[in-house]
Write a protein that holds these residues in place. Structure first.
Motif, mmCIF file in Angstrom:
data_model
loop_
_atom_site.group_PDB
_atom_site.id
_atom_site.type_symbol
_atom_site.label_atom_id
_atom_site.label_comp_id
_atom_site.label_asym_id
_atom_site.label_seq_id
_atom_site.Cartn_x
_atom_site.Cartn_y
_atom_site.Cartn_z
ATOM 1 N N HIS A 18 27.013 -19.234 42.229
ATOM 2 C CA HIS A 18 27.844 -19.866 41.218
ATOM 3 C C HIS A 18 27.059 -19.852 39.908
ATOM 4 N N PRO A 19 27.441 -19.035 38.949
ATOM 5 C CA PRO A 19 26.683 -18.963 37.699
ATOM 6 C C PRO A 19 26.656 -20.308 36.973
ATOM 7 N N ASP A 22 29.504 -21.784 34.452
ATOM 8 C CA ASP A 22 30.806 -21.161 34.707
ATOM 9 C C ASP A 22 31.575 -22.037 35.682
ATOM 10 N N LYS A 23 32.645 -22.650 35.214
ATOM 11 C CA LYS A 23 33.403 -23.587 36.033
ATOM 12 C C LYS A 23 34.628 -22.937 36.684
ATOM 13 N N GLU A 24 34.782 -21.639 36.473
ATOM 14 C CA GLU A 24 35.988 -20.977 36.970
ATOM 15 C C GLU A 24 35.722 -19.952 38.060
ATOM 16 N N HIS A 25 34.514 -19.381 38.113
ATOM 17 C CA HIS A 25 34.291 -18.253 39.013
ATOM 18 C C HIS A 25 33.132 -18.509 39.967
ATOM 19 N N TRP A 27 31.018 -16.071 42.693
ATOM 20 C CA TRP A 27 30.849 -14.720 43.238
ATOM 21 C C TRP A 27 30.536 -14.813 44.722
#
Length: 225
Positions: A18-19, A22-25, A27
């Motif tokens: 989880h980058p 970044d609250k949406e994506h 990986w």
């Protein structure tokens, strides 16, 4: 303008992460070793340099094509009927457009793609990079014989600057494809289905449906002129 856009089912290095910020994506690691680091399919993308009526399906652009890895010898009727009807599907052992596949493309698809020009007694020109199968005399002869189309090859090393597909429409298409797949992943049950493993035929069906929707979105939002 014609170019190939390679697609993998997996991007990254087999880790789920989880980058930060970044609250949406999120990986996710791949759904199986057979997908890791391999080309699952290649999109064969061809566009005409006109916008046309943006309200029509694919903005009057030729329909998209997917080349899957394999020989396509044991495709069930169930899978055939599930492919999106507006996507052309073909197979090649490495999901790549070798000399034979390029020649089949010229024979099977280009007469329809160039039909409007020929009805108006006009020739067409196809802008290409130097993929070997697109440089052979057989390929050029086939395009001219049935489609009244001449080949224009771009100089080497500048495809990303001059090719309409490479860093242009192809990039926009892959972005839309990613958005569509993310939306699908958020539907109930699909995350588990994807990570626990779908059958290969289900993945192919999924890709035809995702690319059909992504292609329509990309065509409506891209300025081909």
């Amino acid at each position: 303008s014609l170019d190939q856009v390679p697609c993998n089912l997996v991007e990254g290095d087999q880790r789920t992460y989880h980058p930060i910020g970044d609250k949406e994506h999120v990986w996710l690691a791949g759904s199986g070793k057979s997908d890791e680091g391999k080309r699952f399919c290649t999109l064969q993308v061809i566009v005409k340099c006109v916008n046309g009526d943006k309200e029509k399906l694919y903005a009057e652009q030729p329909s998209p094509e997917i080349c899957f890895r394999g020989k396509g010898l044991r495709i069930s009727q169930k899978e055939l009927e599930a492919w999106h009807p507006n996507v052309w599907v073909r197979f090649q052992p490495s999901a790549w457009y070798d000399d034979e596949t390029c020649l089949r493309y010229a024979d099977e698809r280009f007469p329809e793609i160039s039909s409007d020009a020929r009805k108006n007694r006009r020739e067409s020109v196809l802008v290409l990079d130097n993929l070997h199968g697109q440089t052979t005399e057989e390929f050029k002869d086939e395009l001219w014989k049935n489609s009244k189309t001449k080949v224009h090859l771009l100089p080497g090393g500048v495809t990303d600057l001059l090719q309409l597909i490479d860093a242009g429409f192809g990039h926009a298409l892959k972005h839309q494809l990613g958005e569509r797949h993310s939306e699908w992943m958020q539907l109930e049950g699909n995350l588990e289905l994807w990570t626990k493993g779908m059958a290969m035929w289900e993945k192919r069906v999924h890709m035809t449906r995702m690319i059909a929707a992504a292609y329509d979105d990309a065509c409506k939002n891209y300025d081909f002129e």
